[in-house]
Design a protein around this motif. Structure first.
Motif, PDB file in Angstrom:
ATOM      1  N   ARG A  49       0.825  -1.213   0.000  1.00  0.00           N
ATOM      2  CA  ARG A  49       0.000   0.000   0.000  1.00  0.00           C
ATOM      3  C   ARG A  49       0.859   1.262   0.000  1.00  0.00           C
ATOM      4  NH1 ARG A  49      -5.134   1.234   0.672  1.00  0.00           N
ATOM      5  NH2 ARG A  49      -5.660  -0.941   1.124  1.00  0.00           N
ATOM      6  N   THR A 109       2.362   1.670  -3.439  1.00  0.00           N
ATOM      7  CA  THR A 109       1.341   2.088  -4.403  1.00  0.00           C
ATOM      8  C   THR A 109       1.038   3.573  -4.276  1.00  0.00           C
ATOM      9  OG1 THR A 109       0.364  -0.125  -4.397  1.00  0.00           O
ATOM     10  CG2 THR A 109      -1.030   1.666  -5.203  1.00  0.00           C
ATOM     11  N   GLU A 110       1.062   4.096  -3.060  1.00  0.00           N
ATOM     12  CA  GLU A 110       0.788   5.513  -2.827  1.00  0.00           C
ATOM     13  C   GLU A 110       1.798   6.411  -3.550  1.00  0.00           C
ATOM     14  OE1 GLU A 110      -1.728   6.845  -1.483  1.00  0.00           O
ATOM     15  OE2 GLU A 110      -2.674   5.236  -0.327  1.00  0.00           O
ATOM     16  N   VAL A 162      -1.292   7.826 -10.391  1.00  0.00           N
ATOM     17  CA  VAL A 162      -2.666   7.359 -10.228  1.00  0.00           C
ATOM     18  C   VAL A 162      -3.121   6.512 -11.409  1.00  0.00           C
ATOM     19  CG1 VAL A 162      -5.074   8.101  -9.994  1.00  0.00           C
ATOM     20  CG2 VAL A 162      -3.275   9.300  -8.737  1.00  0.00           C
ATOM     21  N   TYR A 186      -3.087   2.544 -11.560  1.00  0.00           N
ATOM     22  CA  TYR A 186      -4.050   1.703 -10.858  1.00  0.00           C
ATOM     23  C   TYR A 186      -5.135   1.157 -11.770  1.00  0.00           C
ATOM     24  CZ  TYR A 186      -2.297   4.772  -7.095  1.00  0.00           C
ATOM     25  OH  TYR A 186      -1.509   5.520  -6.256  1.00  0.00           O
ATOM     26  N   LYS A 225      -7.420   0.739  -7.367  1.00  0.00           N
ATOM     27  CA  LYS A 225      -6.224   0.839  -6.537  1.00  0.00           C
ATOM     28  C   LYS A 225      -5.991  -0.397  -5.679  1.00  0.00           C
ATOM     29  CE  LYS A 225      -4.057   4.171  -3.379  1.00  0.00           C
ATOM     30  NZ  LYS A 225      -4.263   5.463  -2.688  1.00  0.00           N
ATOM     31  N   GLN A 226      -7.058  -0.921  -5.057  1.00  0.00           N
ATOM     32  CA  GLN A 226      -6.910  -2.076  -4.183  1.00  0.00           C
ATOM     33  C   GLN A 226      -6.437  -3.299  -4.955  1.00  0.00           C
ATOM     34  OE1 GLN A 226      -7.127  -1.966  -0.770  1.00  0.00           O
ATOM     35  NE2 GLN A 226      -6.184  -3.982  -0.986  1.00  0.00           N
ATOM     36  N   TYR A 229      -4.504  -3.274  -7.543  1.00  0.00           N
ATOM     37  CA  TYR A 229      -3.073  -3.046  -7.782  1.00  0.00           C
ATOM     38  C   TYR A 229      -2.272  -3.408  -6.528  1.00  0.00           C
ATOM     39  CZ  TYR A 229       1.174  -0.595  -9.389  1.00  0.00           C
ATOM     40  OH  TYR A 229       2.460  -0.277  -9.775  1.00  0.00           O
TER      41      TYR A 229
END
Length: 330
Positions: A256, A259-260, A264, A267, A271-272, A274
């Motif tokens: 997480r 990914t942040e 954007v 994703y 996002k989840q 990914y």
């Protein structure tokens, strides 16, 4: 006059060194949005590339073979692609080497379309089928041919179709242009979660890779022409150092948190998904860029299984990679 000439020579040397150090370095990535090449974009996003003081540009090509072509033409100084290209190129008389090894597993998956699932249960069923790869001569093509050959299927008995990755791969499978194909995350999760495909061969983990290929398979890396490396050691050291920091970040942060830091649009609106995909496969990355022991021999064995350019050639694996810069970065 002597002192004037000496000073002039020193100034000329200084100017030449400055120009050499500030020259733009272009690195082609074989699909920069793919999770297998995550360390490249992450190093840029975290500012590690900027910290080198070098002018570094990351450009993306949909397939590693296209990125390789750009480097060989002189349009780029390096490629972030698969290590197997260094062996294939040496067999063709071109000397390139991995200077930072990002992963010890391909991170690739062979997916079977929903429509073809009843007919394809293993690579032994590839006969007469159309298989998607990122590009002809790409690492996905190499691995697909090897898995077919291992199952007793000749390359002449099936068709490989270059369909790229991401949306183009998904479209090709959805439209029935390919029965199966090799791709990577986040494309794998997008297709599986939608029910459009199922997993046939999983090379995202060390365990799955060893089962399918017989050992660790060093894949994603930064490879560069050996001649350029030998004349630009300071620049290569800074590049390798930046990627080593990115690899350490991957191993010291959660999926997480990583990914942040990513753009954007990576994703693909989920996002989840990914994050979950990265959590399941980030162990494939090396901790600092060091070549996994025995890995080059596994790759050579795979290429010898089908690659006519490699078969019968004397390959010096020691010239296909170097640990000099990674060890100095540590």
């Amino acid at each position: 006059m002597y002192h004037y000439r000496k000073s002039l020579a020193a100034l000329m040397l200084l100017a030449a060194t400055g120009a050499h150090a500030s020259e733009k370095i272009t690195i082609m990535v074989g699909g920069i949005e793919k999770q297998i090449y995550l360390p490249a974009k992450l190093a840029e996003q975290l500012g590690y590339l900027k910290e080198t003081g070098l002018e570094i540009e990351l450009l993306s090509e949909p397939a590693g073979v296209n990125a390789e072509t750009e480097m060989l033409s002189g349009a780029a100084q390096g490629v972030i692609g698969f290590y197997d290209h260094t062996i294939d190129l040496q067999a063709r008389g071109k000397m390139v080497e991995s200077v930072s090894q990002f992963s010890q597993a391909p991170g690739e998956v062979i997916l079977v379309s929903k429509a073809a699932a009843k007919d394809i249960k293993s690579p032994a069923d590839f006969r007469g089928k159309t298989l998607g790869v990122t590009g002809l001569g790409s690492s996905t093509n190499f691995l697909t041919q090897y898995l077919a050959a291992k199952a007793g299927i000749k390359s002449s008995e099936f068709t490989t179709l270059p369909v790229g990755a991401g949306s183009t791969f998904i479209a090709a499978m959805g439209q029935g242009k390919i029965d199966a194909g090799m791709t990577t995350e986040p494309t794998v999760s997008r297709l599986v979660s939608s029910g459009g495909a199922s997993i046939l061969v999983d090379l995202r983990t060390a365990k799955g890779t060893e089962a399918a290929l017989g050992g660790a398979y060093p894949a994603a890396c930064l490879y560069m022409p050996s001649a350029w490396v030998n004349t630009h050691k300071e620049q290569v050291q800074k590049l390798v150092g930046a990627f080593a920091k990115a690899l350490r970040y991957i191993h010291s942060h959660s999926a997480r948190e990583i990914t942040e830091k990513m753009p954007v649009d990576y994703y693909a609106a989920n996002k989840q998904q990914y994050i979950d995909a990265l959590e399941g496969s980030k162990a494939m990355f090396t901790e600092n860029g060091l070549m996994p022991e025995g890995g080059p021999a596994t790759v050579l064995k795979v290429l010898n299984g089908f690659d006519k350019a490699v078969q019968g050639k004397s390959i010096n694996l020691a010239n296909t990679y170097t640990t000099e810069f990674v060890k100095a970065a540590r």
